[in-house]
Design an enzyme around this catalytic site. Structure first.
Site, short mmCIF file in Angstrom:
data_model
loop_
_atom_site.label_atom_id
_atom_site.label_comp_id
_atom_site.label_asym_id
_atom_site.label_seq_id
_atom_site.Cartn_x
_atom_site.Cartn_y
_atom_site.Cartn_z
N SER A 1 -69.92 -43.69 -51.23
CA SER A 1 -70.83 -44.20 -50.09
C SER A 1 -71.97 -43.04 -49.87
O SER A 1 -72.68 -43.21 -48.89
CB SER A 1 -70.12 -44.41 -48.83
OG SER A 1 -69.36 -43.44 -48.54
N HIS B 1 -65.43 -52.64 -46.22
CA HIS B 1 -63.83 -52.02 -46.09
C HIS B 1 -63.05 -53.58 -45.95
O HIS B 1 -61.68 -53.12 -46.11
CB HIS B 1 -63.72 -51.09 -44.95
CG HIS B 1 -64.82 -49.88 -44.96
ND1 HIS B 1 -65.76 -50.15 -43.96
CD2 HIS B 1 -64.87 -48.80 -45.68
CE1 HIS B 1 -66.66 -49.03 -44.09
NE2 HIS B 1 -65.91 -48.08 -45.16
N HIS C 1 -57.43 -46.45 -40.86
CA HIS C 1 -58.62 -46.63 -41.74
C HIS C 1 -58.96 -48.07 -41.59
O HIS C 1 -58.30 -49.12 -41.66
CB HIS C 1 -58.40 -46.17 -43.07
CG HIS C 1 -59.72 -46.04 -43.93
ND1 HIS C 1 -60.13 -47.21 -44.68
CD2 HIS C 1 -60.36 -45.27 -44.40
CE1 HIS C 1 -61.37 -47.20 -45.27
NE2 HIS C 1 -61.35 -45.60 -45.09
N GLU D 1 -59.93 -50.21 -43.90
CA GLU D 1 -59.65 -50.86 -45.08
C GLU D 1 -58.16 -51.21 -44.84
O GLU D 1 -57.75 -52.46 -44.99
CB GLU D 1 -59.77 -50.21 -46.38
CG GLU D 1 -59.23 -51.12 -47.43
CD GLU D 1 -59.11 -50.02 -48.96
OE1 GLU D 1 -58.57 -50.43 -49.91
OE2 GLU D 1 -59.96 -49.23 -49.10
N CYS E 1 -59.16 -48.20 -56.91
CA CYS E 1 -60.32 -48.65 -57.67
C CYS E 1 -60.87 -47.62 -58.70
O CYS E 1 -60.45 -46.39 -58.44
CB CYS E 1 -61.34 -48.98 -56.68
SG CYS E 1 -62.34 -47.64 -56.30
N CYS F 1 -65.79 -55.33 -50.58
CA CYS F 1 -65.59 -54.83 -51.89
C CYS F 1 -64.85 -56.07 -52.62
O CYS F 1 -63.60 -55.92 -52.08
CB CYS F 1 -65.31 -53.54 -52.06
SG CYS F 1 -65.07 -53.10 -53.64
N SER G 1 -65.18 -40.77 -44.42
CA SER G 1 -65.04 -41.37 -45.34
C SER G 1 -63.87 -40.86 -46.39
O SER G 1 -63.48 -39.70 -46.84
CB SER G 1 -66.18 -41.03 -46.56
OG SER G 1 -66.11 -41.20 -47.99
N HIS H 1 -69.21 -45.86 -45.06
CA HIS H 1 -69.13 -44.69 -44.16
C HIS H 1 -70.12 -43.52 -44.58
O HIS H 1 -69.54 -42.62 -45.25
CB HIS H 1 -67.35 -44.24 -44.24
CG HIS H 1 -66.70 -44.93 -43.55
ND1 HIS H 1 -65.34 -44.93 -43.68
CD2 HIS H 1 -66.97 -45.88 -42.38
CE1 HIS H 1 -64.83 -45.86 -42.83
NE2 HIS H 1 -65.61 -46.40 -41.94
#
Length: 348
Positions: A280, A86, A136, A138, A207, A108, A235, A50
């Site tokens: 990002s 994502h 989102h 993800e 993460c 990822c 983002s 993003h």
């Protein structure tokens, strides 16, 4: 006779770590390597990360971004398509196979880990509670790993307080990787209070890069007159940094994509500015903002470094024999000036 006008003093607290994480670095590298290996065009489903400047830089190299696979023209079906960092629902690679498309997955590895955690909960007969933000990519990707009806989304402490599962004794939770660490802790605590049997994932879902960037902001933000986060409005991890800065004591916090977005007339009398970047956001934009402040203030840089990151993720096996040039690596690492399109075409 020329009289030098002195600039007001300003301290910039520059956070570290900031900017590109290993997952973003890997995803961008996959697109660049695919272009070198297969030639243009390379299609990318959704923004690879993003950040519009990364996207426009890749478009200049020959990447074409689409939201759905049916947008890829029939005459280009032999060209590769890359899935964004994502992650995607299981239905997307299935659709690619049905269309005879060659795809490269840039999800990822830490997002893939969450997918595996969620599927493990489901295999063990637990209803999965996903803590994340509706809509989102993800979250859409993680929910799409599981059969319909086996996962519920919880966004806030309030949601956790009213959530009513069918079976209170067989629950497991996972989280989106880019959430606020503190907010997520509150949601988890509420779920565990209401459902003592709920099972946590084997490892933290948030993460390392999200945690590290938030920790650095917490250290730098107290006493800042202004805190600037470089990142895109879509983002998730960048928006969380803005919130973290305010909670940690910054008087004001803003999200910007370029130095040109800073409203210098609204800044007023400031002495200390905090500066970080989402996972990002290219480092070259951070440099651009520092230079913009230097043009107006007598600046001192104060580094707020909490940890050194050494994580590195391998690219897809098909691409490992391809070599990147020095310019390629500068772009991948976010340090190349050609990562930035002209300000007039920035789309801000």
């Amino acid at each position: 006779m020329n009289i030098a006008v002195s600039k007001p003093p300003l301290t910039i607290r520059l956070c570290g770590p900031r900017g590109f994480c290993a997952g973003v670095d890997r995803a961008i590298q996959i697109v660049v390597l695919a272009l070198k290996a297969y030639g243009a065009p390379v299609y990318v489903r959704h923004e690879i990360v993003h950040n519009r400047y990364v996207v426009e830089g890749l478009e200049a190299k020959g990447a074409i971004f689409v939201e759905e696979l049916h947008e890829i023209p029939a005459e280009h079906r032999e060209q590769p398509v890359v899935f964004s960092a994502h992650g995607v629902p299981k239905s997307v690679p299935e659709d690619a196979q049905a269309r005879n498309l060659f795809y490269l997955d840039a999800t990822c590895p830490l997002v893939s880990k969450v997918h595996k955690q969620a599927m493990r909960h489901q295999r063990l007969g637990r209803h999965v509670v996903l803590i994340g933000h509706a809509g989102h990519p993800e979250v859409i990707g993680t929910m799409g790993q599981l059969p319909e009806g086996t996962v519920s989304l919880v966004e806030t402490v309030e949601d956790a307080g009213v959530y009513e599962p069918v079976d209170r004794e067989n629950l497991g939770f996972v989280t989106q990787t880019t959430l606020s660490v503190d907010d997520t802790a509150g949601v988890i605590a509420r779920l565990q209070e209401r459902f003592p049997a709920i099972q946590a994932p084997a490892a933290d879902s948030i993460c390392y890069a999200t945690t590290n960037r938030q920790d650095a902001v917490k250290q730098a933000a107290p006493g800042c007159d202004l805190f600037i986060v470089v990142g895109a409005p879509n983002s998730s991890n960048s928006k969380r940094l803005v919130e973290v800065a305010l909670r940690a004591g910054a008087k004001h916090s803003v999200l910007v994509q370029r130095a040109s977005e800073i409203d210098w007339n609204e800044i007023g009398d400031i002495r200390t500015v905090g500066l970080s970047a989402g996972a990002s956001a290219p480092e070259v934009i951070v440099d651009e903002i520092i230079e913009a402040f230097k043009a107006r203030f007598d600046t001192t840089l104060d580094l707020a470094v909490t940890v050194e990151e050494t994580e590195h993720f391998l690219v897809n096996r098909e691409l490992r024999s391809i070599e990147l040039t020095t310019d390629d690596m500068a772009f991948v690492n976010g340090n190349a000036s050609n990562a930035l399109p002209p300000k007039a075409t920035a789309g801000i």
